[in-house]
Enzyme design. Structure first.
Site, PDB file in Angstrom:
ATOM      1  N   HIS A 288      12.087   0.342   3.630  1.00 17.93           N
ATOM      2  CA  HIS A 288      10.701  -0.400   3.402  1.00 17.93           C
ATOM      3  C   HIS A 288      10.741  -0.667   1.962  1.00 17.93           C
ATOM      4  O   HIS A 288      10.244  -1.943   1.631  1.00 17.93           O
ATOM      5  CB  HIS A 288       9.515   0.432   3.832  1.00 17.93           C
ATOM      6  CG  HIS A 288       8.463  -0.309   3.977  1.00 17.93           C
ATOM      7  ND1 HIS A 288       7.914  -1.427   4.716  1.00 17.93           N
ATOM      8  CD2 HIS A 288       7.167  -0.076   3.251  1.00 17.93           C
ATOM      9  CE1 HIS A 288       6.729  -1.835   4.345  1.00 17.93           C
ATOM     10  NE2 HIS A 288       6.321  -1.142   3.604  1.00 17.93           N
TER      11      HIS A 288
ATOM     12  N   TRP B  16       0.937  -1.312   0.150  1.00 11.03           N
ATOM     13  CA  TRP B  16      -0.161  -0.235   0.217  1.00 11.03           C
ATOM     14  C   TRP B  16       0.893   1.265   0.090  1.00 11.03           C
ATOM     15  O   TRP B  16       1.775   1.191   0.730  1.00 11.03           O
ATOM     16  CB  TRP B  16      -0.909  -0.091   1.198  1.00 11.03           C
ATOM     17  CG  TRP B  16      -1.726   1.055   1.714  1.00 11.03           C
ATOM     18  CD1 TRP B  16      -3.332   1.288   1.444  1.00 11.03           C
ATOM     19  CD2 TRP B  16      -1.336   2.362   2.242  1.00 11.03           C
ATOM     20  NE1 TRP B  16      -3.557   2.421   1.826  1.00 11.03           N
ATOM     21  CE2 TRP B  16      -2.435   3.137   2.480  1.00 11.03           C
ATOM     22  CE3 TRP B  16      -0.020   2.722   2.996  1.00 11.03           C
ATOM     23  CZ2 TRP B  16      -2.441   4.507   3.214  1.00 11.03           C
ATOM     24  CZ3 TRP B  16      -0.029   4.021   3.492  1.00 11.03           C
ATOM     25  CH2 TRP B  16      -1.258   4.772   3.750  1.00 11.03           C
TER      26      TRP B  16
ATOM     27  N   ASP C 229      13.747  -0.232   8.428  1.00 11.50           N
ATOM     28  CA  ASP C 229      12.357   0.032   7.850  1.00 11.50           C
ATOM     29  C   ASP C 229      11.869   0.953   8.931  1.00 11.50           C
ATOM     30  O   ASP C 229      11.491   0.726   9.834  1.00 11.50           O
ATOM     31  CB  ASP C 229      11.697  -1.329   7.746  1.00 11.50           C
ATOM     32  CG  ASP C 229      10.390  -1.424   7.101  1.00 11.50           C
ATOM     33  OD1 ASP C 229       9.685  -0.254   6.990  1.00 11.50           O
ATOM     34  OD2 ASP C 229      10.139  -2.259   6.135  1.00 11.50           O
TER      35      ASP C 229
ATOM     36  N   SER D 123       4.904  -5.611   2.138  1.00  8.42           N
ATOM     37  CA  SER D 123       3.983  -4.777   3.159  1.00  8.42           C
ATOM     38  C   SER D 123       2.720  -5.251   3.470  1.00  8.42           C
ATOM     39  O   SER D 123       2.472  -6.359   3.953  1.00  8.42           O
ATOM     40  CB  SER D 123       4.310  -3.307   2.462  1.00  8.42           C
ATOM     41  OG  SER D 123       3.752  -2.333   3.511  1.00  8.42           O
ATOM     42  N   MET D 124       1.744  -4.514   3.151  1.00  3.17           N
ATOM     43  CA  MET D 124       0.268  -4.664   3.176  1.00  3.17           C
ATOM     44  C   MET D 124      -0.047  -5.886   2.770  1.00  3.17           C
ATOM     45  O   MET D 124      -0.810  -6.783   2.943  1.00  3.17           O
ATOM     46  CB  MET D 124      -0.647  -3.796   2.621  1.00  3.17           C
ATOM     47  CG  MET D 124      -2.078  -3.855   2.819  1.00  3.17           C
ATOM     48  SD  MET D 124      -3.088  -2.468   2.421  1.00  3.17           S
ATOM     49  CE  MET D 124      -4.710  -3.178   2.076  1.00  3.17           C
TER      50      MET D 124
END
Length: 275
Positions: free
Chosen positions: A253, A29, A224, A95-96
């Site tokens: 990230h 995201w 991150d 990530s998401m």
């Protein structure tokens, strides 16, 4: 490229490159499937079939008013896998997208899955609660939503800096990385942006991780600034039986996009896919 329709009627866009064992990428995201283009080409050039979709509300997929929860995201992923009749697919998620992958396995099992890769991923749980005291404080997520609702274009430009670690001395992050982030973020609907914050902040994936029974690679940067390693990657590697953990020193990230880390991740990914 192609489109599939989910069980609740939402049309999803995807790219499908190369031939060979399938590798399905789940984006983070507020990005879309194009965030994986470097990896898509890399795996396709090395004898695999790379597939990446845009999550509902993101990129070229439809932007419904609802369905921004991980049960729905997992069902959307299942609809894509079923529509393409993927067998022995390696799932790679950032990530998401790591929550999407985890909830898919928790909800639909691993009958069609050969391997799993979690990159800078949000499981087991991101937000701070009594059961997750080391998590990210809730005010952080409220500030994110306020930024999106207040002036999202500038908010995304500001967010891109920490996403790629461009605010760190000696960072290899480029202006191109930041511009690409802004461009993809602006393709996400404002409703999806806000609702996804609530979803990735407060969904607990601990029980989903307990259902992993395929080889799993966890990759995370120790710098991150979005999904801290101590909250996520390290804990996930402990919860998934037999998981392989790779920690990138100074990694941001946006590992899959930043020069240097990107090439390292590509090689680690290929080694894992071939193992």
């Amino acid at each position: 490229m192609g489109r599939v329709r989910t069980r609740d009627g939402v049309e999803l866009f995807y790219n499908d490159w190369g031939s060979g064992p399938p590798v399905l990428f789940c984006h983070g995201w507020p990005l879309n499937g194009d965030a994986w283009q470097d990896q898509m080409k890399f795996v396709a050039d090395n004898g695999f079939r790379g597939i990446a979709h845009d999550r509902r509300g993101h990129g070229r997929s439809e932007q419904p008013w609802g369905g921004y929860d991980f049960d729905t995201f997992a069902d959307d992923l299942d609809d894509l896998i079923q529509a393409l009749d993927l067998q022995d697919v390696a799932l790679v998620a950032h990530s998401m997208g790591g929550g999407e992958l985890a909830r898919y396995i928790g909800r639909h099992g691993t009958a069609r899955v050969s391997k799993a890769v979690l990159l800078s991923a949000i499981p087991p749980m991101l937000g701070q609660t009594d059961r997750n005291p080391d998590g990210v404080p809730g005010q952080v997520f409220e500030d994110i939503k306020s930024g999106i609702l207040g002036e999202r274009s500038q908010f995304w430009k500001d967010t891109a800096t920490g996403f790629f670690g461009a605010n760190r001395p000696g960072s290899n992050a480029t202006r191109g990385n930041e511009d690409a982030f802004w461009y993809m973020a602006m393709q996400e609907s404002i409703e999806a942006g806000v609702r996804c914050v609530d979803a990735f902040a407060w969904t607990d994936f601990t029980e989903d991780l307990a259902k992993f029974d395929v080889p799993t690679l966890v990759v995370h940067g120790d710098d991150d600034q979005v999904v801290p390693y101590s909250v996520s990657g390290g804990k996930t590697a402990e919860l998934v039986r037999g998981a392989q953990l790779k920690v990138y020193e100074g990694g941001s990230h946006g590992i899959a996009l930043v020069p240097g880390d990107k090439e390292r991740f590509n090689e680690d990914l290929l080694e894992f896919l071939r193992s």
